[in-house]
Design a protein around this motif. Structure first.
Motif, short mmCIF file in Angstrom:
data_model
loop_
_atom_site.label_atom_id
_atom_site.label_comp_id
_atom_site.label_asym_id
_atom_site.label_seq_id
_atom_site.Cartn_x
_atom_site.Cartn_y
_atom_site.Cartn_z
N HIS A 69 81.48 83.70 49.13
CA HIS A 69 80.38 84.04 48.22
C HIS A 69 80.82 83.99 46.76
CE1 HIS A 69 82.52 87.87 48.71
NE2 HIS A 69 82.00 88.23 47.57
N TRP A 70 82.10 84.24 46.47
CA TRP A 70 82.56 84.16 45.08
C TRP A 70 83.35 82.88 44.80
CZ3 TRP A 70 87.72 83.80 43.83
CH2 TRP A 70 88.65 84.21 44.79
N LEU A 71 83.90 82.27 45.85
CA LEU A 71 84.65 81.03 45.64
C LEU A 71 83.75 79.90 45.13
CD1 LEU A 71 87.08 80.88 48.70
CD2 LEU A 71 87.74 80.89 46.29
N VAL A 72 82.47 79.94 45.43
CA VAL A 72 81.54 78.88 45.00
C VAL A 72 80.88 79.22 43.66
CG1 VAL A 72 81.09 78.12 47.36
CG2 VAL A 72 79.62 79.87 46.33
N THR A 73 81.42 80.20 42.94
CA THR A 73 80.89 80.60 41.64
C THR A 73 81.97 80.44 40.57
OG1 THR A 73 81.59 82.92 41.65
CG2 THR A 73 79.57 82.37 42.88
N PRO A 74 81.62 80.65 39.29
CA PRO A 74 82.62 80.55 38.23
C PRO A 74 83.75 81.57 38.34
CG PRO A 74 80.42 80.36 37.32
CD PRO A 74 80.25 80.76 38.76
N GLU A 75 83.61 82.57 39.23
CA GLU A 75 84.69 83.54 39.41
C GLU A 75 85.97 82.88 39.91
OE1 GLU A 75 83.79 87.15 41.60
OE2 GLU A 75 81.66 86.92 41.10
N ALA A 76 85.85 81.77 40.60
CA ALA A 76 87.03 81.06 41.13
C ALA A 76 87.59 80.16 40.03
CB ALA A 76 86.65 80.26 42.36
N GLU A 77 88.32 80.74 39.09
CA GLU A 77 88.80 80.00 37.94
C GLU A 77 89.84 78.95 38.33
OE1 GLU A 77 90.17 82.69 34.98
OE2 GLU A 77 88.25 83.72 34.78
N ASN A 78 90.53 79.17 39.43
CA ASN A 78 91.49 78.17 39.93
C ASN A 78 90.98 77.61 41.27
OD1 ASN A 78 93.87 76.66 39.66
ND2 ASN A 78 95.03 78.07 40.93
N GLY A 79 89.67 77.59 41.42
CA GLY A 79 89.06 77.20 42.69
C GLY A 79 89.30 75.75 43.06
N TYR A 80 89.38 74.87 42.08
CA TYR A 80 89.59 73.45 42.38
C TYR A 80 90.93 73.26 43.07
CZ TYR A 80 90.07 68.41 41.75
OH TYR A 80 90.23 67.06 41.97
N HIS A 81 91.96 73.89 42.56
CA HIS A 81 93.31 73.77 43.14
C HIS A 81 93.31 74.28 44.57
CE1 HIS A 81 97.89 74.79 42.64
NE2 HIS A 81 97.66 73.87 43.56
N PHE A 82 92.71 75.45 44.78
CA PHE A 82 92.68 76.01 46.14
C PHE A 82 91.81 75.14 47.05
CE2 PHE A 82 90.57 78.86 49.26
CZ PHE A 82 91.68 79.08 50.07
N GLY A 83 90.67 74.67 46.56
CA GLY A 83 89.81 73.81 47.37
C GLY A 83 90.51 72.55 47.81
N TYR A 84 91.32 71.97 46.92
CA TYR A 84 92.05 70.75 47.26
C TYR A 84 93.09 71.03 48.35
CZ TYR A 84 95.07 66.65 46.62
OH TYR A 84 95.82 65.52 46.82
N GLU A 85 93.84 72.11 48.20
CA GLU A 85 94.85 72.44 49.21
C GLU A 85 94.19 72.80 50.55
OE1 GLU A 85 97.96 71.95 49.03
OE2 GLU A 85 97.99 71.41 46.90
N LEU A 86 93.04 73.47 50.48
CA LEU A 86 92.31 73.80 51.70
C LEU A 86 91.85 72.53 52.40
CD1 LEU A 86 91.08 76.09 53.47
CD2 LEU A 86 89.00 75.87 52.09
N GLY A 87 91.32 71.59 51.62
CA GLY A 87 90.86 70.33 52.20
C GLY A 87 91.98 69.53 52.83
N LYS A 88 93.17 69.56 52.22
CA LYS A 88 94.32 68.86 52.80
C LYS A 88 94.77 69.52 54.09
CE LYS A 88 97.18 68.80 49.30
NZ LYS A 88 98.41 68.43 48.53
N ALA A 89 94.71 70.85 54.15
CA ALA A 89 95.13 71.56 55.36
C ALA A 89 94.09 71.44 56.47
CB ALA A 89 95.38 73.04 55.03
N ASP A 90 92.83 71.41 56.09
CA ASP A 90 91.71 71.36 57.04
C ASP A 90 91.44 69.90 57.43
OD1 ASP A 90 89.45 71.76 58.54
OD2 ASP A 90 88.17 72.34 56.85
N ARG A 91 92.25 69.36 58.30
CA ARG A 91 92.21 67.93 58.58
C ARG A 91 90.92 67.49 59.27
NH1 ARG A 91 96.76 65.68 57.14
NH2 ARG A 91 96.21 63.72 58.15
N SER A 92 90.24 68.42 59.92
CA SER A 92 88.97 68.10 60.57
C SER A 92 87.77 68.52 59.72
CB SER A 92 88.89 68.77 61.94
OG SER A 92 89.92 68.30 62.78
N PHE A 93 88.04 69.10 58.57
CA PHE A 93 87.00 69.54 57.62
C PHE A 93 86.01 70.50 58.27
CE2 PHE A 93 88.18 65.13 56.30
CZ PHE A 93 88.98 65.49 55.23
N VAL A 94 86.55 71.46 59.02
CA VAL A 94 85.70 72.41 59.72
C VAL A 94 85.01 73.39 58.77
CG1 VAL A 94 87.04 72.28 61.86
CG2 VAL A 94 87.66 73.97 60.12
#
Length: 313
Positions: free
Chosen positions: A58-83
């Motif tokens: 709920h907060w990761l998709v808002t401006p509160e996630a100031e470093n959200g791009y970095h975390f989203g990229y690492e999450l996408g790399k780890a989530d190989r099936s994009f679940v």
């Protein structure tokens, strides 16, 4: 640990919710491996226990996630099936302050691993009335192809997005990968978009032809002339409505064009003389760089430009 907390949510707030300069570098000036390691650990923990992440979306998709791009990229790399993709999209759809920052990092990972899925997911977002406005930014943050370029201009043509949604592409040099055909489709749309569209088209044109494709051939003659003589540059407007570097970009394009196609010099000088010194136009003001273009036309056609200028004396 006492300051940050040790559970998943607390550490996520610290490393995805805060963007601190000191996190990027070690004391000796090298890039921080520690911060990278912490973000990767959080991505792996989320994958191992999806419920942990769902509570934070709920907060990761808002401006509160100031470093959200970095975390989203690492999450996408780890989530190989994009679940996590549908969960993130659902959270973004429900948010009143949603941004594409976190999701943009996740889409970057999709782009790198499965280009066709990346294309199809963006196609799917175009059909969602609420989420389609994020397609330009998601594209800019993750990758660009001709298909993606046509997708964006298609959204604009059906008025799902506006001229302003193109502005993010001023940064990062991503437009260089577009074919000329698709790039011209963008310019055709932007040149119909008033003052903002004209200045974006000018910025994009300068970047695409004079920087990225420097030395690769002549400028497209009719399109360049249409851009330089666009009415928006010669209409009085408040300074705040004009692009700060607009006169520089106009000058750069015009000087290159005069060198390649000098036969159009008198058309350009006629327009510049007509609006010379009128505040709020691209040739107004005391130190506008566009005056250099007028001087160049005088060098090319001194007698003819004098005849043009004499009408205003």
């Amino acid at each position: 640990d006492r300051l940050i907390g040790t559970d998943f949510g607390a550490r996520l707030k610290r490393y995805a919710g805060m963007e601190i300069f000191e996190d990027s570098y070690e004391d000796d000036g090298t890039l921080s491996a520690r911060t990278q390691s912490e973000v990767q650990k959080l991505a792996n923990e989320a994958l191992a226990n999806p419920d942990l992440l769902k509570q934070e979306l709920h907060w990761l998709v808002t401006p509160e996630a100031e470093n959200g791009y970095h975390f989203g990229y690492e999450l996408g790399k780890a989530d190989r099936s994009f679940v996590f993709l549908d969960e993130i999209l659902a959270a973004l759809s429900l948010s009143q302050r949603g941004t594409a920052y976190f999701l943009g990092g996740y889409f970057k990972a999709i782009y790198e691993r499965d280009r066709e899925k990346w294309e199809s997911e963006l196609d799917r977002l175009c059909k969602n009335a609420k989420l389609c406005i994020h397609v330009p930014e998601l594209t800019w943050r993750s990758g660009l192809t001709d298909r993606a370029g046509r997708r964006i201009v298609g959204l604009a043509r059906r008025q799902a997005i506006t001229v302003e949604h193109f502005a993010c592409f001023r940064m990062g040099g991503t437009l260089k990968v577009l074919s000329e055909d698709v790039f011209h489709e963008w310019l055709d749309y932007l040149l119909e978009g008033g003052l903002i569209g004209a200045y974006l088209a000018l910025d994009f044109f300068d970047s695409y032809y004079l920087y990225h494709k420097k030395g690769s051939g002549k400028l497209p003659e009719q399109l360049t002339l249409r851009l330089l003589l666009h009415g928006a540059f010669f209409e009085k407007a408040e300074k705040t409505n004009r692009q700060q570097m607009g006169d520089f970009h106009w000058k750069q394009v015009a000087l290159r064009f005069l060198k390649e196609s000098p036969q159009h010099g008198l058309l350009i000088s006629e327009r510049l003389l007509e609006y010379f010194g009128i505040e709020g136009t691209i040739i107004g003001g005391y130190r506008t760089q566009v005056q250099e273009v007028l001087i160049e036309t005088i060098k090319l056609y001194p007698g003819e430009v004098w005849k043009q200028a004499s009408k205003y004396i």
